[in-house]
Design a protein around this motif. Sequence first.
Motif, PDB file in Angstrom:
ATOM      1  N   GLU A  71       0.825  -1.216   0.000  1.00 50.67           N
ATOM      2  CA  GLU A  71       0.000   0.000   0.000  1.00 50.67           C
ATOM      3  C   GLU A  71       0.857   1.263   0.000  1.00 50.67           C
ATOM      4  N   ARG A  72       1.883   1.266   0.817  1.00 46.29           N
ATOM      5  CA  ARG A  72       2.742   2.448   0.895  1.00 46.29           C
ATOM      6  C   ARG A  72       3.480   2.686  -0.420  1.00 46.29           C
ATOM      7  N   ILE A  73       4.059   1.627  -0.973  1.00 48.66           N
ATOM      8  CA  ILE A  73       4.825   1.780  -2.207  1.00 48.66           C
ATOM      9  C   ILE A  73       3.906   2.096  -3.381  1.00 48.66           C
ATOM     10  N   ALA A  74       2.690   1.556  -3.378  1.00 49.02           N
ATOM     11  CA  ALA A  74       1.731   1.860  -4.442  1.00 49.02           C
ATOM     12  C   ALA A  74       1.399   3.349  -4.460  1.00 49.02           C
ATOM     13  N   ALA A  75       1.320   3.962  -3.296  1.00 50.68           N
ATOM     14  CA  ALA A  75       1.056   5.402  -3.221  1.00 50.68           C
ATOM     15  C   ALA A  75       2.199   6.180  -3.861  1.00 50.68           C
ATOM     16  N   GLU A  76       3.420   5.718  -3.646  1.00 52.66           N
ATOM     17  CA  GLU A  76       4.596   6.349  -4.277  1.00 52.66           C
ATOM     18  C   GLU A  76       4.558   6.130  -5.791  1.00 52.66           C
ATOM     19  N   ALA A  77       4.251   4.890  -6.186  1.00 52.65           N
ATOM     20  CA  ALA A  77       4.283   4.526  -7.606  1.00 52.65           C
ATOM     21  C   ALA A  77       3.271   5.309  -8.429  1.00 52.65           C
ATOM     22  N   ALA A  78       2.199   5.749  -7.797  1.00 51.41           N
ATOM     23  CA  ALA A  78       1.138   6.480  -8.510  1.00 51.41           C
ATOM     24  C   ALA A  78       1.648   7.782  -9.116  1.00 51.41           C
ATOM     25  N   THR A  79       2.704   8.352  -8.532  1.00 51.85           N
ATOM     26  CA  THR A  79       3.254   9.616  -9.055  1.00 51.85           C
ATOM     27  C   THR A  79       4.715   9.449  -9.483  1.00 51.85           C
ATOM     28  N   TRP A  80       5.107   8.213  -9.820  1.00 51.43           N
ATOM     29  CA  TRP A  80       6.499   7.936 -10.198  1.00 51.43           C
ATOM     30  C   TRP A  80       6.811   8.570 -11.557  1.00 51.43           C
ATOM     31  N   PRO A  81       8.060   8.978 -11.793  1.00 51.72           N
ATOM     32  CA  PRO A  81       8.419   9.626 -13.064  1.00 51.72           C
ATOM     33  C   PRO A  81       8.280   8.722 -14.287  1.00 51.72           C
ATOM     34  N   LEU A  82       8.364   7.393 -14.078  1.00 51.96           N
ATOM     35  CA  LEU A  82       8.162   6.425 -15.150  1.00 51.96           C
ATOM     36  C   LEU A  82       6.936   5.581 -14.792  1.00 51.96           C
ATOM     37  N   PRO A  83       6.250   5.012 -15.778  1.00 48.04           N
ATOM     38  CA  PRO A  83       5.106   4.148 -15.457  1.00 48.04           C
ATOM     39  C   PRO A  83       5.540   3.059 -14.470  1.00 48.04           C
ATOM     40  N   ALA A  84       4.800   2.927 -13.382  1.00 51.79           N
ATOM     41  CA  ALA A  84       5.229   2.013 -12.322  1.00 51.79           C
ATOM     42  C   ALA A  84       4.056   1.226 -11.752  1.00 51.79           C
ATOM     43  N   GLU A  85       4.341  -0.011 -11.401  1.00 42.00           N
ATOM     44  CA  GLU A  85       3.366  -0.863 -10.738  1.00 42.00           C
ATOM     45  C   GLU A  85       4.063  -1.599  -9.600  1.00 42.00           C
ATOM     46  N   VAL A  86       3.260  -2.080  -8.669  1.00 42.72           N
ATOM     47  CA  VAL A  86       3.787  -2.784  -7.502  1.00 42.72           C
ATOM     48  C   VAL A  86       3.294  -4.219  -7.518  1.00 42.72           C
ATOM     49  N   LEU A  87       4.227  -5.142  -7.387  1.00 43.64           N
ATOM     50  CA  LEU A  87       3.866  -6.553  -7.316  1.00 43.64           C
ATOM     51  C   LEU A  87       4.224  -7.108  -5.949  1.00 43.64           C
ATOM     52  N   PRO A  88       3.294  -7.731  -5.273  1.00 40.36           N
ATOM     53  CA  PRO A  88       3.631  -8.413  -4.018  1.00 40.36           C
ATOM     54  C   PRO A  88       4.602  -9.547  -4.329  1.00 40.36           C
ATOM     55  N   SER A  89       5.599  -9.721  -3.489  1.00 44.51           N
ATOM     56  CA  SER A  89       6.600 -10.773  -3.755  1.00 44.51           C
ATOM     57  C   SER A  89       6.930 -11.498  -2.468  1.00 44.51           C
ATOM     58  N   SER A  90       5.928 -12.132  -1.904  1.00 48.35           N
ATOM     59  CA  SER A  90       6.136 -12.823  -0.633  1.00 48.35           C
ATOM     60  C   SER A  90       6.694 -14.224  -0.813  1.00 48.35           C
ATOM     61  N   THR A  91       6.632 -14.757  -2.043  1.00 51.14           N
ATOM     62  CA  THR A  91       7.139 -16.111  -2.274  1.00 51.14           C
ATOM     63  C   THR A  91       8.294 -16.083  -3.264  1.00 51.14           C
ATOM     64  N   SER A  92       9.101 -17.127  -3.220  1.00 50.68           N
ATOM     65  CA  SER A  92      10.246 -17.217  -4.134  1.00 50.68           C
ATOM     66  C   SER A  92       9.774 -17.346  -5.576  1.00 50.68           C
ATOM     67  N   ALA A  93       8.626 -17.978  -5.789  1.00 46.88           N
ATOM     68  CA  ALA A  93       8.102 -18.143  -7.142  1.00 46.88           C
ATOM     69  C   ALA A  93       7.708 -16.795  -7.743  1.00 46.88           C
ATOM     70  N   GLU A  94       7.096 -15.929  -6.926  1.00 45.60           N
ATOM     71  CA  GLU A  94       6.706 -14.602  -7.401  1.00 45.60           C
ATOM     72  C   GLU A  94       7.935 -13.777  -7.755  1.00 45.60           C
ATOM     73  N   ARG A  95       8.962 -13.874  -6.916  1.00 48.48           N
ATOM     74  CA  ARG A  95      10.189 -13.123  -7.209  1.00 48.48           C
ATOM     75  C   ARG A  95      10.868 -13.660  -8.459  1.00 48.48           C
ATOM     76  N   ALA A  96      10.918 -14.970  -8.595  1.00 48.65           N
ATOM     77  CA  ALA A  96      11.573 -15.582  -9.754  1.00 48.65           C
ATOM     78  C   ALA A  96      10.903 -15.136 -11.052  1.00 48.65           C
TER      79      ALA A  96
END
Length: 207
Positions: A71-96
């Motif tokens: 939630e916190r990072i998504a608020a930052e990403a909403a006004t990021w200088p480049l198009p930005a999205e936030v992906l939850p990465s709680s598992t090794s598979a998501e990070r991979a």
Amino acid sequence: ANAGEKKKKKKKKRDSSCFSPPVLALLPGSREQELRHHLPLMRDACGLLARDDDAPPGTRVVFLALPHHVERIAAEAATWPLPAEVLPSSTSAERAAAFNASTAAVAATGTATAQLFAHGVPHLAVYRAHPITELVAYAMAKNRHAYLPNIVLGRSVVPELLGWDRATTAAVATEAARPLRLGSATREGGGGGEGGAGREGSGGALE
């Protein structure tokens, strides 16, 4: 059931759009202090990339965040200088999955940088700490490197921008721009070590 199906399809479409290259993965850290120090640094560096056209057209930013930081990072990403999205990465598979789709990455030194190295993602390691902590660390340092692969190999195979004097906006933007410009060609060959994150194009740190 139909509503649930549509929701899943919508989420899948949004997530897959993050992986349209070139993709710059950002991993600012998991501690509150790390987020406080690294998010402004990464924002300003992305601002330089966008302003100076150093990022290739269509460059997207993907934040890999632990669920409690989304939630916190998504608020930052909403006004990021480049198009930005936030992906939850709680598992090794998501990070991979995110690592395998990333053109380049900027990460706070730690577990994330080790994982990037193992997946062969061109990246740079950054870290800003409290100034007093940095002074003590410099005084006690016996090795010119702090990043484990560089320590083991005895040379800079991955750029290290550690401390407020080295981890500057301009330095981060410059190091991140190189693998982004080379694009997906820098990922050919896969794997870690010198054939992966340490190959030429990973940030120009081969000595």
